[in-house]
Design a protein around this motif. Sequence first.
Motif, PDB file in Angstrom:
ATOM      1  N   VAL A   1      14.733  11.873  -9.681  1.00  0.00           N
ATOM      2  CA  VAL A   1      14.367  10.468  -9.876  1.00  0.00           C
ATOM      3  C   VAL A   1      14.079   9.805  -8.531  1.00  0.00           C
ATOM      4  CG1 VAL A   1      15.227   8.221 -10.637  1.00  0.00           C
ATOM      5  CG2 VAL A   1      15.611  10.235 -12.043  1.00  0.00           C
ATOM      6  N   ASN A   2      14.899  10.145  -7.534  1.00  0.00           N
ATOM      7  CA  ASN A   2      14.696   9.582  -6.207  1.00  0.00           C
ATOM      8  C   ASN A   2      13.342   9.993  -5.631  1.00  0.00           C
ATOM      9  OD1 ASN A   2      15.741   8.226  -3.713  1.00  0.00           O
ATOM     10  ND2 ASN A   2      15.553  10.297  -2.910  1.00  0.00           N
ATOM     11  N   GLU A   3      12.967  11.260  -5.863  1.00  0.00           N
ATOM     12  CA  GLU A   3      11.662  11.719  -5.395  1.00  0.00           C
ATOM     13  C   GLU A   3      10.531  10.948  -6.089  1.00  0.00           C
ATOM     14  OE1 GLU A   3      10.872  13.852  -2.990  1.00  0.00           O
ATOM     15  OE2 GLU A   3      13.003  13.954  -2.501  1.00  0.00           O
ATOM     16  N   ILE A   4      10.711  10.673  -7.377  1.00  0.00           N
ATOM     17  CA  ILE A   4       9.699   9.905  -8.106  1.00  0.00           C
ATOM     18  C   ILE A   4       9.571   8.509  -7.514  1.00  0.00           C
ATOM     19  CG2 ILE A   4       9.159   8.845 -10.340  1.00  0.00           C
ATOM     20  CD1 ILE A   4      10.468  11.272 -11.677  1.00  0.00           C
ATOM     21  N   TYR A   5      10.717   7.884  -7.215  1.00  0.00           N
ATOM     22  CA  TYR A   5      10.686   6.546  -6.612  1.00  0.00           C
ATOM     23  C   TYR A   5       9.998   6.579  -5.249  1.00  0.00           C
ATOM     24  CZ  TYR A   5      13.570   3.981  -9.968  1.00  0.00           C
ATOM     25  OH  TYR A   5      14.026   3.342 -11.082  1.00  0.00           O
ATOM     26  N   LYS A   6      10.257   7.641  -4.493  1.00  0.00           N
ATOM     27  CA  LYS A   6       9.605   7.753  -3.180  1.00  0.00           C
ATOM     28  C   LYS A   6       8.097   7.885  -3.337  1.00  0.00           C
ATOM     29  CE  LYS A   6      11.436  10.490  -0.156  1.00  0.00           C
ATOM     30  NZ  LYS A   6      12.080  11.699   0.429  1.00  0.00           N
ATOM     31  N   ASP A   7       7.670   8.695  -4.332  1.00  0.00           N
ATOM     32  CA  ASP A   7       6.232   8.832  -4.578  1.00  0.00           C
ATOM     33  C   ASP A   7       5.610   7.506  -5.009  1.00  0.00           C
ATOM     34  OD1 ASP A   7       6.453  11.496  -3.949  1.00  0.00           O
ATOM     35  OD2 ASP A   7       6.603  12.168  -6.024  1.00  0.00           O
ATOM     36  N   LEU A   8       6.325   6.794  -5.882  1.00  0.00           N
ATOM     37  CA  LEU A   8       5.825   5.489  -6.327  1.00  0.00           C
ATOM     38  C   LEU A   8       5.734   4.506  -5.167  1.00  0.00           C
ATOM     39  CD1 LEU A   8       7.734   5.028  -9.717  1.00  0.00           C
ATOM     40  CD2 LEU A   8       5.294   5.470  -9.403  1.00  0.00           C
ATOM     41  N   ALA A   9       6.740   4.536  -4.306  1.00  0.00           N
ATOM     42  CA  ALA A   9       6.725   3.647  -3.147  1.00  0.00           C
ATOM     43  C   ALA A   9       5.554   3.971  -2.238  1.00  0.00           C
ATOM     44  CB  ALA A   9       8.046   3.768  -2.381  1.00  0.00           C
ATOM     45  N   HIS A  10       5.266   5.282  -2.092  1.00  0.00           N
ATOM     46  CA  HIS A  10       4.133   5.695  -1.264  1.00  0.00           C
ATOM     47  C   HIS A  10       2.810   5.207  -1.873  1.00  0.00           C
ATOM     48  CE1 HIS A  10       1.865   8.086   1.567  1.00  0.00           C
ATOM     49  NE2 HIS A  10       1.239   8.696   0.576  1.00  0.00           N
ATOM     50  N   LEU A  11       2.692   5.340  -3.204  1.00  0.00           N
ATOM     51  CA  LEU A  11       1.483   4.870  -3.874  1.00  0.00           C
ATOM     52  C   LEU A  11       1.323   3.362  -3.733  1.00  0.00           C
ATOM     53  CD1 LEU A  11       1.609   6.982  -7.168  1.00  0.00           C
ATOM     54  CD2 LEU A  11       0.043   7.283  -5.239  1.00  0.00           C
ATOM     55  N   VAL A  12       2.439   2.646  -3.880  1.00  0.00           N
ATOM     56  CA  VAL A  12       2.373   1.190  -3.731  1.00  0.00           C
ATOM     57  C   VAL A  12       1.933   0.814  -2.328  1.00  0.00           C
ATOM     58  CG1 VAL A  12       3.784  -0.909  -3.667  1.00  0.00           C
ATOM     59  CG2 VAL A  12       4.055   0.714  -5.538  1.00  0.00           C
ATOM     60  N   ASP A  13       2.448   1.532  -1.317  1.00  0.00           N
ATOM     61  CA  ASP A  13       2.053   1.248   0.061  1.00  0.00           C
ATOM     62  C   ASP A  13       0.561   1.490   0.261  1.00  0.00           C
ATOM     63  OD1 ASP A  13       4.608   0.559   0.726  1.00  0.00           O
ATOM     64  OD2 ASP A  13       5.152   2.547   1.495  1.00  0.00           O
ATOM     65  N   GLU A  14       0.062   2.619  -0.316  1.00  0.00           N
ATOM     66  CA  GLU A  14      -1.363   2.895  -0.187  1.00  0.00           C
ATOM     67  C   GLU A  14      -2.206   1.841  -0.885  1.00  0.00           C
ATOM     68  OE1 GLU A  14      -1.927   6.803  -1.717  1.00  0.00           O
ATOM     69  OE2 GLU A  14      -1.342   7.798   0.162  1.00  0.00           O
ATOM     70  N   GLN A  15      -1.796   1.439  -2.081  1.00  0.00           N
ATOM     71  CA  GLN A  15      -2.534   0.414  -2.817  1.00  0.00           C
ATOM     72  C   GLN A  15      -2.434  -0.950  -2.137  1.00  0.00           C
ATOM     73  OE1 GLN A  15      -1.005   0.530  -6.790  1.00  0.00           O
ATOM     74  NE2 GLN A  15      -1.942   2.519  -7.284  1.00  0.00           N
ATOM     75  N   GLN A  16      -1.308  -1.194  -1.507  1.00  0.00           N
ATOM     76  CA  GLN A  16      -1.130  -2.473  -0.824  1.00  0.00           C
ATOM     77  C   GLN A  16      -2.146  -2.628   0.302  1.00  0.00           C
ATOM     78  OE1 GLN A  16       1.014  -4.877  -1.769  1.00  0.00           O
ATOM     79  NE2 GLN A  16      -0.001  -6.166  -0.247  1.00  0.00           N
TER      80      GLN A  16
END
Length: 254
Positions: free
Chosen positions: A201-216
């Motif tokens: 789950v933590n890895e998923i959150y890290k991936d989501l955070a990375h995607l959010v940063d890229e989209q930001q």
Amino acid sequence: GVQQSVGDGGASVGGGYEQVSDSIVQYQRNIALLEKLARNVGTKNDTSVSQTQYNLQLEVIQQLGQRIETQLRSHESRLSTLPRSEASSLRTTHVKLTRDYRLVEQQFKTLQLDVKRKRGLAEVRAREAEEERMGRNNRGGVGVGVGVGGIIGGGGGDVDGAMTEEGMRWQMQIQEDKINEEIMREREEEIRNIHKGMHQVNEIYKDLAHLVDEQQEGVDQIETQMENAKENTATGLKHIEKANESSQSQCIIS
């Protein structure tokens, strides 16, 4: 034996987790010392002094465990107040240290069960030896004769019966301890699976955070372009107004 499951130490953790890591290492070292003391249980070296040392060491470990629990709860509460990006990076450290502590804690509980079995067996053997000694004393104090021999024989049967009953109780206790140990092992496996799921789950959150940063970054670019377009529109409007005023002036002069 107690395995070295805390390998990173305080040098590789951050975010305020250095103290937790040091406490877990200290906790593990004290359990290793307790394991050495436990080897004397049920042997000729199992004296009142060694028992006192064992009990004192047991108390130290329990206090350390309570301190680690408090530290982990404090950090868990702090994570909920941090920004998502910062909390995500610290969550991995929190999960790993919690997993390390639970594994060492399980070793501590298994060691206590083993000591309990050893002490129980030693007590049974001591009682049987005492009963056998008393039986010999009784046989030695009674006159020799057929009738008396029958009494002695009956007495011996009672002692044997008591020993058999004691042995049965001990066997039941051993069986119960084995069941408890099996339950603890199953719980340990469940804890490992939970930690594995938490890591995923933590890895998923890290991936989501990375995607959010890229989209930001893309959102920021769009916002910048919109601001530039707004400024360009305002500038163009001013030019049009000036051109319109100039055209009207020329019409009046002509």
